[in-house]
Design a protein around this motif. Structure first.
Motif, PDB file in Angstrom:
ATOM      1  N   ARG A   1      -1.387  17.060  -2.898  1.00 41.69           N
ATOM      2  CA  ARG A   1       0.227  17.688  -3.330  1.00 41.69           C
ATOM      3  C   ARG A   1       0.721  17.858  -4.344  1.00 41.69           C
ATOM      4  NH1 ARG A   1       0.671  12.970   0.748  1.00 41.69           N
ATOM      5  NH2 ARG A   1       2.125  11.723  -1.101  1.00 41.69           N
ATOM      6  N   ALA A   2       0.395  17.842  -5.484  1.00 39.47           N
ATOM      7  CA  ALA A   2       0.913  17.689  -6.584  1.00 39.47           C
ATOM      8  C   ALA A   2      -0.156  18.969  -7.146  1.00 39.47           C
ATOM      9  CB  ALA A   2       1.114  16.274  -7.668  1.00 39.47           C
ATOM     10  N   GLY A   3      -1.034  19.169  -6.660  1.00 34.56           N
ATOM     11  CA  GLY A   3      -2.107  20.395  -7.655  1.00 34.56           C
ATOM     12  C   GLY A   3      -2.414  19.541  -8.039  1.00 34.56           C
ATOM     13  N   ASN A   4      -3.314  18.355  -8.090  1.00 28.34           N
ATOM     14  CA  ASN A   4      -3.793  17.628  -9.296  1.00 28.34           C
ATOM     15  C   ASN A   4      -5.109  17.750  -8.617  1.00 28.34           C
ATOM     16  OD1 ASN A   4      -2.021  17.706 -11.752  1.00 28.34           O
ATOM     17  ND2 ASN A   4      -0.610  15.535 -10.946  1.00 28.34           N
ATOM     18  N   GLN A   5      -5.251  18.408  -7.640  1.00 24.96           N
ATOM     19  CA  GLN A   5      -6.553  18.082  -6.855  1.00 24.96           C
ATOM     20  C   GLN A   5      -8.050  18.262  -8.100  1.00 24.96           C
ATOM     21  OE1 GLN A   5      -4.740  20.003  -6.458  1.00 24.96           O
ATOM     22  NE2 GLN A   5      -5.658  21.804  -5.655  1.00 24.96           N
ATOM     23  N   CYS A   6      -7.673  18.632  -9.514  1.00 27.64           N
ATOM     24  CA  CYS A   6      -8.698  18.633 -10.728  1.00 27.64           C
ATOM     25  C   CYS A   6      -8.807  18.399 -12.029  1.00 27.64           C
ATOM     26  CB  CYS A   6      -8.671  20.117 -10.936  1.00 27.64           C
ATOM     27  SG  CYS A   6      -8.907  21.795 -10.049  1.00 27.64           S
ATOM     28  N   LYS A   7      -8.259  17.328 -10.769  1.00 31.00           N
ATOM     29  CA  LYS A   7      -8.088  15.585 -12.005  1.00 31.00           C
ATOM     30  C   LYS A   7      -9.391  14.697 -11.909  1.00 31.00           C
ATOM     31  CE  LYS A   7      -3.784  12.719 -12.779  1.00 31.00           C
ATOM     32  NZ  LYS A   7      -2.804  11.554 -12.837  1.00 31.00           N
ATOM     33  N   SER A   8     -10.519  14.570 -11.366  1.00 31.04           N
ATOM     34  CA  SER A   8     -11.732  14.190 -11.624  1.00 31.04           C
ATOM     35  C   SER A   8     -12.495  16.113 -12.181  1.00 31.04           C
ATOM     36  CB  SER A   8     -12.578  13.832 -10.707  1.00 31.04           C
ATOM     37  OG  SER A   8     -12.588  14.895  -9.695  1.00 31.04           O
ATOM     38  N   TYR A   9     -12.241  16.395 -12.713  1.00 32.89           N
ATOM     39  CA  TYR A   9     -13.481  17.823 -13.019  1.00 32.89           C
ATOM     40  C   TYR A   9     -12.172  18.012 -14.509  1.00 32.89           C
ATOM     41  CZ  TYR A   9     -13.866  18.561  -7.895  1.00 32.89           C
ATOM     42  OH  TYR A   9     -14.230  18.395  -6.451  1.00 32.89           O
TER      43      TYR A   9
ATOM     44  N   PRO B   1     -14.276  24.588  -4.604  1.00 27.46           N
ATOM     45  CA  PRO B   1     -12.549  24.495  -5.114  1.00 27.46           C
ATOM     46  C   PRO B   1     -12.935  22.798  -5.937  1.00 27.46           C
ATOM     47  CG  PRO B   1     -12.719  24.738  -2.825  1.00 27.46           C
ATOM     48  CD  PRO B   1     -13.869  25.300  -3.285  1.00 27.46           C
ATOM     49  N   CYS B   2     -11.679  22.331  -6.937  1.00 29.70           N
ATOM     50  CA  CYS B   2     -11.377  20.844  -7.266  1.00 29.70           C
ATOM     51  C   CYS B   2     -11.730  20.392  -6.020  1.00 29.70           C
ATOM     52  CB  CYS B   2     -10.575  21.351  -7.661  1.00 29.70           C
ATOM     53  SG  CYS B   2     -10.581  21.505  -9.706  1.00 29.70           S
ATOM     54  N   SER B   3     -12.040  19.279  -4.892  1.00 27.76           N
ATOM     55  CA  SER B   3     -10.749  18.294  -4.248  1.00 27.76           C
ATOM     56  C   SER B   3     -11.377  16.859  -4.778  1.00 27.76           C
ATOM     57  CB  SER B   3     -12.263  18.376  -3.165  1.00 27.76           C
ATOM     58  OG  SER B   3     -11.907  16.939  -1.903  1.00 27.76           O
TER      59      SER B   3
ATOM     60  N   ALA C   1      -4.337  14.286 -18.692  1.00 30.05           N
ATOM     61  CA  ALA C   1      -4.478  13.334 -18.558  1.00 30.05           C
ATOM     62  C   ALA C   1      -5.341  13.696 -16.975  1.00 30.05           C
ATOM     63  CB  ALA C   1      -3.700  12.496 -17.781  1.00 30.05           C
ATOM     64  N   GLY C   2      -6.763  12.832 -17.208  1.00 33.53           N
ATOM     65  CA  GLY C   2      -7.383  13.305 -15.804  1.00 33.53           C
ATOM     66  C   GLY C   2      -8.006  11.894 -15.162  1.00 33.53           C
TER      67      GLY C   2
ATOM     68  N   ASN D   1      -6.024   0.954  -8.889  1.00 37.40           N
ATOM     69  CA  ASN D   1      -5.256  -0.032  -7.955  1.00 37.40           C
ATOM     70  C   ASN D   1      -4.097   1.369  -6.510  1.00 37.40           C
ATOM     71  OD1 ASN D   1      -7.377  -1.564  -7.664  1.00 37.40           O
ATOM     72  ND2 ASN D   1      -5.537  -2.844  -9.263  1.00 37.40           N
ATOM     73  N   ALA D   2      -3.570   1.997  -7.596  1.00 37.38           N
ATOM     74  CA  ALA D   2      -2.480   3.122  -7.052  1.00 37.38           C
ATOM     75  C   ALA D   2      -3.218   4.635  -6.819  1.00 37.38           C
ATOM     76  CB  ALA D   2      -1.096   3.392  -7.891  1.00 37.38           C
ATOM     77  N   TRP D   3      -4.461   4.600  -6.989  1.00 36.52           N
ATOM     78  CA  TRP D   3      -4.989   6.161  -6.486  1.00 36.52           C
ATOM     79  C   TRP D   3      -4.606   6.254  -4.580  1.00 36.52           C
ATOM     80  CZ3 TRP D   3      -9.441   7.295  -3.409  1.00 36.52           C
ATOM     81  CH2 TRP D   3     -10.065   7.974  -3.877  1.00 36.52           C
ATOM     82  N   ASP D   4      -4.433   7.624  -5.434  1.00 34.15           N
ATOM     83  CA  ASP D   4      -3.711   7.801  -3.543  1.00 34.15           C
ATOM     84  C   ASP D   4      -3.642   9.551  -3.918  1.00 34.15           C
ATOM     85  OD1 ASP D   4      -2.494   8.919  -1.771  1.00 34.15           O
ATOM     86  OD2 ASP D   4      -0.686   8.653  -2.490  1.00 34.15           O
ATOM     87  N   PRO D   5      -5.364  10.052  -3.562  1.00 33.26           N
ATOM     88  CA  PRO D   5      -5.978  11.602  -3.347  1.00 33.26           C
ATOM     89  C   PRO D   5      -4.812  12.619  -2.987  1.00 33.26           C
ATOM     90  CG  PRO D   5      -7.358   9.995  -1.775  1.00 33.26           C
ATOM     91  CD  PRO D   5      -6.171   9.369  -2.505  1.00 33.26           C
ATOM     92  N   ALA D   6      -4.554  11.842  -1.677  1.00 35.25           N
ATOM     93  CA  ALA D   6      -3.842  13.160  -0.751  1.00 35.25           C
ATOM     94  C   ALA D   6      -2.274  12.965  -1.898  1.00 35.25           C
ATOM     95  CB  ALA D   6      -2.714  11.861   0.164  1.00 35.25           C
ATOM     96  N   ALA D   7      -1.420  12.551  -3.028  1.00 30.43           N
ATOM     97  CA  ALA D   7      -0.564  12.818  -3.450  1.00 30.43           C
ATOM     98  C   ALA D   7      -0.935  13.605  -4.891  1.00 30.43           C
ATOM     99  CB  ALA D   7       0.241  11.243  -4.062  1.00 30.43           C
ATOM    100  N   ASP D   8      -2.025  13.669  -5.143  1.00 30.55           N
ATOM    101  CA  ASP D   8      -3.073  14.225  -5.945  1.00 30.55           C
ATOM    102  C   ASP D   8      -3.195  15.757  -5.878  1.00 30.55           C
ATOM    103  OD1 ASP D   8      -2.534  12.402  -7.844  1.00 30.55           O
ATOM    104  OD2 ASP D   8      -5.481  11.987  -7.944  1.00 30.55           O
TER     105      ASP D   8
END
Lengths: 301, 265
Positions: free
Chosen positions: B98-106, B260-262, B193-194, B89-96
């Motif tokens: 910013r934190a360089g975690n755009q590959c979390k779903s890869y 690239p990751c998004s 963690a992803g 419920n707290a998913w925040d793709p913009a925060a991901d």
């Protein structure tokens, strides 16, 4: 002379034994109950006009759009059940038994037990020829199997014209279905590749996994037709394809592109994802009455 | 005449006995090849199936979760634990982002379900390499000769999106069609963690991913790759999450399109 005879017989017996052993090692124990895993979405919510993940011909799309689910309320159609493909599309597990030749102990066939709305399927393992193309076509069809590369490979023909999805997507009696059953430990993955020269532009490929169940599963249930609003002889419920009132329902619920919901081939490949990247808007988070099957988190924090 | 018959009979018996001994020796030789012999043969040489080449996702299942980003909060079909719900419920793709975690779903828990192409090659004789054009990820499957070597390999190094993967061939022999065949089993751990789904349904760094790679022929003469994927996570899943994405073989890499990751798409 006796020693020659004994040696010859022993050699032949051993040859058969080794051949049998090598053959057995390519096979796995298919017999038993396999519980379904509900972690993959194949039929979505079974809402009308959902052809997502299919590559349909225009003819199939038109026919599907003319389908009215009320057809299943007709007394003569209530117990018709679904075709062979429903094995991986439906919600139930598999109960597999085998039949052996009483003399040779070889497996003659496997039977996947019926569900309340699906006929049992027999996979013939004895290499029998297929019947004439003019022979009776049934919902279950005629299936011949063989062990191949550690998997059970089978092909179903002689299916009765029916559906490949409960939303009315049709399949002709010219369709063939290739199956592969892979076992990895307690996991059985069933791969279905359905081809239809009339209604499918590309094969419908679906895989579904099942877990070995320690208890016997039995999904048989008697079908008792009853009056559900249609008298025998009534006209068959249907829509004019361009006037299907449900054409937007699934599309709007999940903000899905029309060509994807209507089963266009291009929507099955990664290029399509890139194509809609800048136009797709996800639906807003759901907070109440979340979809047809409670598909969202209900904010239980 | 009797002498000729006896001579032929003797010859036939000798031949049968030779066959007899050959048959006796054959399984031993096969076993030797699988154990001691396998030590001498590389994983590449011992491969019962050929996975190399270009493969494209054919998205006929989970379309709504893979081809588009589902609504925030939708985790249907994933056996998420109560501990996962606040994160979902707290998913925040913009925060991901910013934190360089755009590959979390890869990460390895999800990458095979991300629509795209695979390029599978042998990096060396005992390492299979999988590159993805979606998210430009690289997975290395290390074939190990012993369980202890595999365990030490799996726990070594910093955590990463693709973790450490140990691979084994599962060989089938014989069958009606002959020619053997088999399957590739890969176990991956040491993960960062992803997300199992683009909209932030999580798996933790304690997750383990077990995959079975199988190939099957298609009626048009093509080949299909089926990857049965089992994600187990004691933190964010209450049971195994099992999916089986599939890929069609392509003739070449002409459609290879690295992106690239998004965190949003």
């Amino acid at each position: 002379m006796l020693i020659h005879l004994v040696a010859r017989r022993a050699a032949v017996a051993l040859l058969f034994a080794v051949l049998a052993a090598s053959k057995a090692s390519a096979q796995f124990d298919f017999v038993g109950s396999w519980a379904p895993l509900a972690t993959e979405d194949i039929q979505n919510d079974s809402l009308p006009v959902d052809y997502l993940g299919l590559a349909l011909t225009d003819e199939a799309r038109t026919r599907a759009l003319s389908y009215d689910e009320s057809q299943k309320s007709m007394i003569e159609r209530q117990c018709a059940g679904w075709g062979a493909a429903y094995m991986v599309l439906g919600p139930f597990g598999l109960r597999v038994t085998s039949q052996t030749d009483p003399v040779t102990n070889r497996v003659v066939s496997f039977t996947i037990g019926a569900w309340e709305d699906w006929n049992e399927m027999i996979i013939w393992m004895d290499g029998r020829p297929r019947p004439s193309e003019h022979a009776l076509h049934t919902h279950a069809g005629f299936t011949v199997g063989r062990w191949e590369g550690g998997a059970l490979a089978a092909r179903t023909t002689h299916v009765k014209a029916g559906f490949i999805r409960k939303t009315g997507v049709p399949l002709t009696d010219q369709a063939t279905i290739d199956w592969r059953f892979f076992r990895h430990g307690d996991l059985l993955t069933v791969l279905m590749v359905a081809t239809d020269p009339v209604y499918l532009v590309e094969p419908e490929i679906v895989s579904k996994s099942f877990r070995l169940s320690r208890t016997t599963l039995d999904y048989r249930a008697e079908c008792v037709p009853a009056y559900e609003g249609h008298e025998p002889g009534d006209s068959i419920p249907h829509f004019a394809p361009d006037q299907n009132p449900f054409i937007d329902e699934f599309m709007k619920l999940y903000h899905l592109p029309r060509e994807a919901v209507l089963g266009y081939r291009e929507t099955l490949y990664p290029e399509y994802r890139k194509k809609i990247k800048d136009t797709y808007v996800p639906p807003p988070p759901c907070t109440e009455s979340c979809g047809a099957a409670g598909n969202f988190v209900l904010r239980r924090q | 005449m009797r002498t000729v018959f006896r001579t032929w009979s003797m010859a036939a018996t000798v031949l049968l006995l030779l066959l007899f001994l050959g048959v006796l020796a054959a399984p031993t030789a096969v076993r030797a090849q699988q154990r001691g012999g396998a030590a001498a043969r590389s994983a590449r040489d011992a491969a019962p199936i050929d996975l190399t080449g270009y493969w494209v996702s054919y998205v006929t299942e989970n379309w709504r979760y893979r081809m588009v980003t589902p609504a925030k909060g939708e985790y249907r079909r994933i056996p998420s634990s109560p501990a996962a719900l606040p994160l979902i419920n707290a998913w925040d793709p913009a925060a991901d982002e910013r934190a360089g975690n755009q590959c979390k779903s890869y990460g390895a828990g999800a990458i095979m379900s991300v629509p795209g192409r695979l390029h599978i090659t042998w990096q060396d004789a005992d390492t299979l390499r999988i590159e993805t054009d979606a998210g430009t990820q690289t997975r290395l499957f290390h074939f190990s000769q012993s369980a202890s070597a595999a365990a030490s390999q799996a726990s070594s190094g910093p955590r990463s999106w693709q973790g450490e993967s140990t691979a084994t061939w599962e060989r089938a022999t014989g069958g009606d069609g002959g020619g053997g065949g088999g399957s590739l089993r890969v176990v991956t751990s040491n993960l960062r963690a992803g997300y199992l789904r683009k909209n932030g349904v999580p798996y933790s760094e304690r997750a383990t991913v077990t995959e079975h790679f199988d190939v099957a022929p298609l009626p048009d003469g093509g080949r299909l790759l089926l990857v049965t994927t089992i994600v187990e996570d004691p933190v964010y899943l209450i049971g195994p999450y099992v999916v089986s994405p599939h890929f069609k073989k392509e003739a070449d890499g002409s459609k290879w399109d690295p992106t690239p990751c998004s965190s949003t798409w």
